[in-house]
Design a protein around this motif. Sequence first.
Motif, PDB file in Angstrom:
ATOM      1  N   GLU A 183     -57.236 -76.869  -7.762  1.00  0.00           N
ATOM      2  CA  GLU A 183     -57.486 -76.502  -9.153  1.00  0.00           C
ATOM      3  C   GLU A 183     -57.747 -75.002  -9.217  1.00  0.00           C
ATOM      4  O   GLU A 183     -58.339 -74.417  -8.302  1.00  0.00           O
ATOM      5  N   VAL A 184     -57.297 -74.372 -10.288  1.00  0.00           N
ATOM      6  CA  VAL A 184     -57.522 -72.940 -10.483  1.00  0.00           C
ATOM      7  C   VAL A 184     -58.505 -72.751 -11.634  1.00  0.00           C
ATOM      8  O   VAL A 184     -58.258 -73.190 -12.757  1.00  0.00           O
ATOM      9  N   ILE A 185     -59.639 -72.108 -11.342  1.00  0.00           N
ATOM     10  CA  ILE A 185     -60.647 -71.798 -12.349  1.00  0.00           C
ATOM     11  C   ILE A 185     -60.432 -70.359 -12.805  1.00  0.00           C
ATOM     12  O   ILE A 185     -60.551 -69.422 -12.005  1.00  0.00           O
ATOM     13  N   VAL A 186     -60.087 -70.179 -14.059  1.00  0.00           N
ATOM     14  CA  VAL A 186     -59.734 -68.849 -14.567  1.00  0.00           C
ATOM     15  C   VAL A 186     -60.993 -68.042 -14.878  1.00  0.00           C
ATOM     16  O   VAL A 186     -61.970 -68.575 -15.406  1.00  0.00           O
ATOM     17  N   ARG A 187     -60.949 -66.767 -14.526  1.00  0.00           N
ATOM     18  CA  ARG A 187     -62.024 -65.831 -14.847  1.00  0.00           C
ATOM     19  C   ARG A 187     -61.462 -64.659 -15.646  1.00  0.00           C
ATOM     20  O   ARG A 187     -60.424 -64.102 -15.311  1.00  0.00           O
ATOM     21  N   ASP A 188     -62.199 -64.301 -16.693  1.00  0.00           N
ATOM     22  CA  ASP A 188     -61.769 -63.294 -17.655  1.00  0.00           C
ATOM     23  C   ASP A 188     -62.416 -61.944 -17.337  1.00  0.00           C
ATOM     24  O   ASP A 188     -63.632 -61.794 -17.494  1.00  0.00           O
ATOM     25  N   PRO A 189     -61.687 -60.933 -16.888  1.00  0.00           N
ATOM     26  CA  PRO A 189     -62.274 -59.593 -16.738  1.00  0.00           C
ATOM     27  C   PRO A 189     -62.475 -58.962 -18.120  1.00  0.00           C
ATOM     28  O   PRO A 189     -61.542 -58.954 -18.931  1.00  0.00           O
TER      29      PRO A 189
END
Length: 357
Positions: free
Chosen positions: A233-239
């Motif tokens: 699973e890919v957990i997205v992080r917002d810069p």
Amino acid sequence: MKEGIYYDCINDFLNKNRDIETKKLLLVAEYTNFELKKLESYSGEIIGAVVPFIVYNNEFFNKGIISCDLEEENNFLLIENLKEFSIEDSFFKKSKSLVVLVDGLSSYISDFLDNLFQNIPENTQVIGGGAGKMTFERDPVIFTKNQFCKDSAIIISLNKKLNLGIQNGWEYLEGPFLTTNSEKNILKTLNFKNAFEVYKQVVEKDSGKKFTDDNFFDIAKSYPLGIIKYDKEVIVRDPIFVDSDNNMVLVGDIPQNSTINILKGKEDNLIKSSGIATKKAMEQIDLNNENYCVVVFDCISRAIFLGDRFVEELEEMKKNINPSKNLFGALTLGEIANNGDEYITFYNKTCVTGILC
């Protein structure tokens, strides 16, 4: 929790709820003319959060209120300090699901969600999001009738079953990279090099744009980071910005020694992913059961990325539910969800749809 109702201002909400004592959850859009003192005239209990936008069917508003009635047996808990808190197990005694709203810019979100997971009954499902403002200022954004709080959260315990759909639609661009130095939501180095310099090289090459002192978020909104989990699973992080030490500040923690990819988005894929999330949530309900409501927590940066096409994302969700049902919720700074006995995850740039039934 019952289906949300839209009001265009606080006075409209108060005028239409005179002499009512029902416990309520309020989602207040960022630019609403909102004075906490006015809530004192409401007879019942109120908890709520300020969010960038509220959602009602295929529209979204930066002014206005979504009001959700809580049923008598629904309990809620205000966590005033995410850094130092405890939760009594008895609070969750009758919980089948939880709605959780947290200060989306807090550095303590992961610790809070880990603590919460350890206390809830097995198979309790969770939905929610990060409160906050598009200024990214650390203002208090969680409230009751009597106070505003920051570094805080609200937990609402429900006796309804929750079906979840979780999708993001972002695609691989470059990687993997190893997070060699990070501290909570601050990313310092990738592969032992300054993280922003690594990110900048990849993104400028793909986008054809150059980062300047004042355009970081305008470019970065299209290029999130993806934390690769053990189950792929890919957990997205917002810069969201680069600090004075040239470190990247994210919405949500990024663990040291985690493996990440740099991602990019295509508008059509993001729009389709929201429909898939809603369809997955709807597939789990009894078709003969019409006593349900549909709540969504969708990332504000998806709306920014899609621009005028974000309405298409809402329409994609709406067409997958019964036309008689209202879609309601918020555009948030991060989204919260789990699946049964899995850990509670703080997502970014993700669409989370919940069916409460």
